[in-house]
Design a protein around this motif. Structure first.
Motif, mmCIF file in Angstrom:
data_model
loop_
_atom_site.group_PDB
_atom_site.id
_atom_site.type_symbol
_atom_site.label_atom_id
_atom_site.label_comp_id
_atom_site.label_asym_id
_atom_site.label_seq_id
_atom_site.Cartn_x
_atom_site.Cartn_y
_atom_site.Cartn_z
ATOM 1 N N TRP A 196 24.635 -20.290 10.618
ATOM 2 C CA TRP A 196 24.033 -20.662 9.378
ATOM 3 C C TRP A 196 24.879 -21.224 8.222
ATOM 4 N N LEU A 197 25.716 -19.995 8.140
ATOM 5 C CA LEU A 197 26.573 -20.200 6.796
ATOM 6 C C LEU A 197 27.776 -21.181 7.188
ATOM 7 N N ALA A 198 28.175 -21.418 8.461
ATOM 8 C CA ALA A 198 29.079 -22.581 8.706
ATOM 9 C C ALA A 198 28.519 -23.902 8.498
ATOM 10 N N CYS A 199 27.097 -23.913 8.774
ATOM 11 C CA CYS A 199 26.250 -25.132 8.664
ATOM 12 C C CYS A 199 26.042 -25.418 7.146
ATOM 13 N N GLU A 200 26.011 -24.443 6.524
ATOM 14 C CA GLU A 200 25.994 -24.632 5.029
ATOM 15 C C GLU A 200 27.329 -25.268 4.490
ATOM 16 N N GLU A 201 28.354 -24.645 4.874
ATOM 17 C CA GLU A 201 29.381 -25.012 4.229
ATOM 18 C C GLU A 201 29.894 -26.589 4.997
ATOM 19 N N LEU A 202 29.404 -26.709 6.003
ATOM 20 C CA LEU A 202 29.656 -28.294 6.478
ATOM 21 C C LEU A 202 28.951 -29.192 5.655
ATOM 22 N N LYS A 203 27.635 -28.862 5.438
ATOM 23 C CA LYS A 203 26.725 -29.705 4.551
ATOM 24 C C LYS A 203 27.251 -29.915 2.910
ATOM 25 N N ALA A 204 28.158 -29.210 2.494
ATOM 26 C CA ALA A 204 28.764 -29.226 1.292
ATOM 27 C C ALA A 204 30.171 -30.010 1.187
ATOM 28 N N GLU A 205 30.573 -30.305 2.342
ATOM 29 C CA GLU A 205 31.846 -31.120 2.563
ATOM 30 C C GLU A 205 31.573 -32.674 2.453
ATOM 31 N N ALA A 206 32.300 -33.334 1.635
ATOM 32 C CA ALA A 206 32.287 -34.671 1.362
ATOM 33 C C ALA A 206 33.365 -35.495 2.293
ATOM 34 N N ASN A 207 34.540 -35.011 2.448
ATOM 35 C CA ASN A 207 35.675 -35.552 3.130
ATOM 36 C C ASN A 207 35.371 -35.684 4.660
ATOM 37 N N GLN A 208 35.149 -36.759 5.127
ATOM 38 C CA GLN A 208 34.860 -37.151 6.474
ATOM 39 C C GLN A 208 35.923 -36.596 7.283
ATOM 40 N N HIS A 209 37.244 -36.800 7.418
ATOM 41 C CA HIS A 209 38.019 -35.980 8.095
ATOM 42 C C HIS A 209 37.960 -34.621 8.290
ATOM 43 N N VAL A 210 37.566 -33.952 7.320
ATOM 44 C CA VAL A 210 37.351 -32.378 7.286
ATOM 45 C C VAL A 210 35.648 -32.199 7.827
ATOM 46 N N VAL A 211 34.890 -33.055 7.658
ATOM 47 C CA VAL A 211 33.637 -32.882 8.310
ATOM 48 C C VAL A 211 33.837 -32.987 9.830
ATOM 49 N N ASP A 212 34.608 -33.867 10.354
ATOM 50 C CA ASP A 212 34.874 -33.879 11.933
ATOM 51 C C ASP A 212 35.560 -32.693 12.216
ATOM 52 N N GLU A 213 36.577 -32.405 11.581
ATOM 53 C CA GLU A 213 37.224 -31.004 12.102
ATOM 54 C C GLU A 213 36.227 -29.935 12.028
ATOM 55 N N LYS A 214 35.295 -29.499 11.071
ATOM 56 C CA LYS A 214 34.583 -28.397 11.013
ATOM 57 C C LYS A 214 33.445 -28.738 11.984
ATOM 58 N N ALA A 215 32.825 -29.950 12.180
ATOM 59 C CA ALA A 215 32.070 -30.162 13.169
ATOM 60 C C ALA A 215 32.449 -29.896 14.551
ATOM 61 N N GLU A 251 46.573 -27.038 16.617
ATOM 62 C CA GLU A 251 46.976 -26.607 15.393
ATOM 63 C C GLU A 251 46.063 -26.773 14.353
ATOM 64 N N ARG A 252 45.515 -27.817 14.077
ATOM 65 C CA ARG A 252 44.564 -27.978 13.015
ATOM 66 C C ARG A 252 43.495 -27.154 13.239
ATOM 67 N N ARG A 253 42.847 -27.025 14.519
ATOM 68 C CA ARG A 253 41.764 -26.209 14.694
ATOM 69 C C ARG A 253 42.305 -24.714 14.429
ATOM 70 N N ARG A 254 42.965 -24.505 15.011
ATOM 71 C CA ARG A 254 43.534 -22.965 14.580
ATOM 72 C C ARG A 254 43.588 -22.443 13.247
ATOM 73 N N ALA A 255 44.002 -23.580 12.474
ATOM 74 C CA ALA A 255 44.198 -23.294 11.067
ATOM 75 C C ALA A 255 42.838 -23.416 10.039
ATOM 76 N N TRP A 256 42.015 -24.240 10.583
ATOM 77 C CA TRP A 256 40.574 -24.008 9.966
ATOM 78 C C TRP A 256 39.907 -22.915 10.536
ATOM 79 N N ARG A 257 40.183 -22.422 11.891
ATOM 80 C CA ARG A 257 39.403 -21.136 12.169
ATOM 81 C C ARG A 257 39.952 -19.993 11.678
ATOM 82 N N VAL A 258 41.231 -19.807 11.217
ATOM 83 C CA VAL A 258 41.804 -18.616 10.480
ATOM 84 C C VAL A 258 41.187 -18.674 9.280
ATOM 85 N N SER A 259 41.109 -20.044 8.587
ATOM 86 C CA SER A 259 40.630 -19.899 6.912
ATOM 87 C C SER A 259 39.106 -19.593 7.221
ATOM 88 N N ARG A 260 38.311 -19.994 7.888
ATOM 89 C CA ARG A 260 36.969 -19.604 7.855
ATOM 90 C C ARG A 260 36.585 -18.209 8.266
#
Length: 217
Positions: A120-139, A54-63
């Motif tokens: 490339w855009l997804a990697c740029e978005e990941l590098k701008a993220e500071a929350n480790q939990h969000v980093v895990d999900e996006k990675a 569910e969390r992955r689906r939510a992130w995917r829809v958001s992105r």
């Protein structure tokens, strides 16, 4: 003469007869309790627990909502003739321009290689993220969408870079995909960028800029 079993079956309603026999309290399986530990730590596509999905689906829809349609912030500003001409000076200038990235992404879409820009855009978005939990999900999402060999949007990476990503995914960080991002950046620069400069898309922008400059003069 009907057997006792047939006699009993005659008194059962049609709906009840189609239902499987109920299990006794001794036969009932214990309720499944979702365990987070095995799935929280795995990064591959095999994770099947519902909370993670569910969390992955939510992130995917958001992105997808942010990246798929192009009438977003990157496409809202019309580039000036000077900016359009600067894109031919270097690939860096093209990629540092929001309007340039938007136009170049549309060109990649015509060549069926839009996944390179999306990665490339997804990697740029990941590098701008500071929350480790969000980093895990996006990675995990980036891995599943662009690195996994099972993904239809898999980008072209050499074995050395893939092995490095697999090791880093044990403990993902905002810079897990830096080497892969650089490799895709280089691929777009050497392969797609020269064709973009000679494409009808870019030539039309140059002509529009020239006509605009002439009318202003």
């Amino acid at each position: 003469m009907p057997t006792p079993h047939e006699t009993e079956k005659q008194h059962v309603g049609p709906q009840e007869a189609d239902q499987p026999p109920s299990m006794s309290s001794h036969d009932a399986a214990p309720p499944a309790v979702p365990s987070r530990n095995p799935c929280c730590l795995c990064w591959c596509c095999c994770c099947g627990c519902s909370w993670a999905e569910e969390r992955r689906r939510a992130w995917r829809v958001s992105r997808e909502n942010k990246l798929q349609p192009l009438p977003g912030c990157e496409a809202c500003a019309t580039p000036s003739p000077e900016e359009v001409r600067s894109w031919a000076q270097s690939f860096d200038k093209l990629m540092h321009s929001p309007a340039g990235r938007s136009v170049f992404r549309e060109f990649l879409r015509t060549e069926y290689s839009e996944e390179n820009m999306l990665f490339w855009l997804a990697c740029e978005e990941l590098k701008a993220e500071a929350n480790q939990h969000v980093v895990d999900e996006k990675a995990r999402l980036i891995y599943e969408d662009y690195v996994s060999i099972l993904s239809p949007k898999e980008v072209s990476l050499d074995s050395r870079v893939r092995e490095g990503i697999n090791k880093k995914m044990q403990e993902p960080s905002a810079h897990t995909f830096d080497d892969a991002q650089l490799q895709i950046y280089t691929l777009m620069h050497r392969d797609s960028y020269p064709r973009f400069l000679s494409s009808p898309t870019y030539r039309a922008l140059l002509l529009r800029g020239s006509s605009q400059s002439s009318s202003e003069a």
